[in-house]
Design an enzyme around this catalytic site. Structure first.
Site, PDB file in Angstrom:
ATOM      1  N   ASN A   9     -62.230 -68.339   1.933  1.00  0.00           N
ATOM      2  CA  ASN A   9     -61.407 -68.198   1.787  1.00  0.00           C
ATOM      3  C   ASN A   9     -60.391 -67.785   2.680  1.00  0.00           C
ATOM      4  OD1 ASN A   9     -58.508 -68.128   1.597  1.00  0.00           O
ATOM      5  ND2 ASN A   9     -58.595 -65.217   0.438  1.00  0.00           N
ATOM      6  N   LYS A  11     -56.967 -69.099   3.702  1.00  0.00           N
ATOM      7  CA  LYS A  11     -56.020 -68.367   3.696  1.00  0.00           C
ATOM      8  C   LYS A  11     -55.092 -69.585   4.232  1.00  0.00           C
ATOM      9  CE  LYS A  11     -57.692 -63.843   3.680  1.00  0.00           C
ATOM     10  NZ  LYS A  11     -57.492 -62.316   3.715  1.00  0.00           N
ATOM     11  N   HIS A  95     -54.978 -63.307  -6.120  1.00  0.00           N
ATOM     12  CA  HIS A  95     -55.605 -62.431  -4.754  1.00  0.00           C
ATOM     13  C   HIS A  95     -54.732 -61.416  -4.064  1.00  0.00           C
ATOM     14  CE1 HIS A  95     -56.096 -62.422  -0.616  1.00  0.00           C
ATOM     15  NE2 HIS A  95     -57.111 -62.547  -0.934  1.00  0.00           N
ATOM     16  N   GLU A  97     -53.121 -60.522  -1.313  1.00  0.00           N
ATOM     17  CA  GLU A  97     -51.640 -60.888  -0.473  1.00  0.00           C
ATOM     18  C   GLU A  97     -50.965 -61.800  -1.337  1.00  0.00           C
ATOM     19  OE1 GLU A  97     -54.413 -63.411   1.931  1.00  0.00           O
ATOM     20  OE2 GLU A  97     -55.021 -61.024   2.856  1.00  0.00           O
ATOM     21  N   GLU A 167     -61.463 -56.907  -4.952  1.00  0.00           N
ATOM     22  CA  GLU A 167     -61.589 -56.721  -3.656  1.00  0.00           C
ATOM     23  C   GLU A 167     -60.247 -55.683  -3.576  1.00  0.00           C
ATOM     24  OE1 GLU A 167     -61.842 -60.391  -1.955  1.00  0.00           O
ATOM     25  OE2 GLU A 167     -59.511 -60.607  -2.968  1.00  0.00           O
ATOM     26  N   GLY A 173     -59.158 -57.456   5.288  1.00  0.00           N
ATOM     27  CA  GLY A 173     -58.560 -57.717   6.366  1.00  0.00           C
ATOM     28  C   GLY A 173     -58.941 -56.376   7.314  1.00  0.00           C
TER      29      GLY A 173
HETATM   30  C1  PEP Z   1     -60.048 -62.536   1.330  1.00  0.00           C
HETATM   31  O1  PEP Z   1     -59.372 -63.283   1.467  1.00  0.00           O
HETATM   32  O2  PEP Z   1     -60.138 -62.024  -0.020  1.00  0.00           O
HETATM   33  C2  PEP Z   1     -60.995 -61.093   1.767  1.00  0.00           C
HETATM   34  C3  PEP Z   1     -62.108 -61.040   1.059  1.00  0.00           C
HETATM   35  O3  PEP Z   1     -60.954 -61.264   3.298  1.00  0.00           O
HETATM   36  P1  PEP Z   1     -61.823 -60.540   4.874  1.00  0.00           P
HETATM   37  O4  PEP Z   1     -63.067 -60.461   3.925  1.00  0.00           O
HETATM   38  O5  PEP Z   1     -60.723 -61.073   5.810  1.00  0.00           O
HETATM   39  O6  PEP Z   1     -62.221 -58.806   4.321  1.00  0.00           O
END
Ligand code: PEP
Length: 255
Positions: A9, A11, A95, A97, A167, A173
């Site tokens: 991803n 982003k 997601h 975010e 997640e 992040g």
């Molecule tokens: C994500 O964007 O779904 C994610 C898991 O990001 P990161 O790997 O940077 O933690």
């Protein structure tokens, strides 16, 4: 047997030329990997060029979101039909975010997942608890709420096309990864829940990815957990070497 799926991803990162540079590197390094699904998920602005670059490649294209309607007066939105038209296969829905910054709810996630399925695209539905929810001991309640809400009204036949990305928000992040045991425990809970909501076959066959600071250094232990079928990778998917290393390590489970 569940097919491993590693998705990157990107982003809100990469101009078109930067995106092409990254994807051309991935194509070179990963052209021999056949036993797992590899997906790149660029920003909308790069989808067209990346779709062209991926013609006849083993790497599939994903999008980061989609609206639930197929067309109409929804300024700024992109529909599943438009994504299909440009060559997208997977669509990330819900997601964290988007839930945190853009007001995404279980209800909108559910509408979007249904619309993506109806368009013959494959949703990657993200779920997971925040730090305060884990600390309050409500991780499983949050997972249940996200799964029941997100999959509401989806048939057994359709649900098998969904990939669930577990997640934990506190691991996204932040550099903090869930331990393999914490991730496996959540994935097992999700399978039990799928058995309760659907049946044994759905629980056994639906793919569940882990996401949250996945890196070359921790992928081996995570992917080797029985109920982890892949990873949704953010930061580390922006660097060719890191994503290649994550995919190659995961491919060992695919064979
Ligand atoms: C994500 O964007 O779904 C994610 C898991 O990001 P990161 O790997 O940077 O933690």
């Amino acid at each position: 047997m569940r097919r491993v799926i590693i998705a990157g991803n990107w982003k809100m990162n990469k101009t078109i030329s930067e995106a092409l540079e990254l994807v051309n590197g991935l194509k070179r390094e990963l052209c021999d990997i056949e036993d797992i699904d590899i997906v790149v998920i660029p920003p909308f602005t790069a989808l067209g060029e990346i779709a062209d670059a991926l013609t006849s490649s083993n790497i599939k294209l994903g999008a980061q979101d989609a609206h639930w309607e197929q067309k109409g007066a929804f300024t700024g939105e992109i529909s599943p039909t438009m994504l299909k038209d440009i060559g997208v296969t997977y669509v990330v829905i819900g997601h964290s975010e988007r839930r945190i910054y853009f007001g995404e709810t279980n209800e909108t996630v559910n509408k979007k997942v249904k619309s993506v399925l109806k368009t013959d695209l494959l949703p990657i539905m993200c779920i997971g608890e925040r730090l305060e929810e884990r600390e309050a001991g409500s991780t499983f309640d949050v997972i249940r709420d996200h799964i029941e809400g997100g999959l509401k009204g989806i048939s057994e036949q359709d649900v098998l096309k969904v990939v669930i990305a577990y997640e934990p928000v506190w691991a996204i992040g932040t550099g903090k990864t869930a331990t393999p045991a914490q991730a496996e425990e959540a994935h097992l809970y999700i399978r039990d829940l799928l058995k309760e909501l659907y049946d044994e076959s759905v629980a056994k066959n639906l793919r569940i990815q882990y996401g949250g600071s996945v890196k070359p250094e921790n992928i081996k232990e995570l992917i080797n957990q029985e109920d982890i079928d892949g990873a949704l990778v953010g930061g580390a998917s922006l660097k060719t070497e890191e994503f290649v290393s994550i995919v190659k390590e995961s491919a060992k489970k695919g064979v």
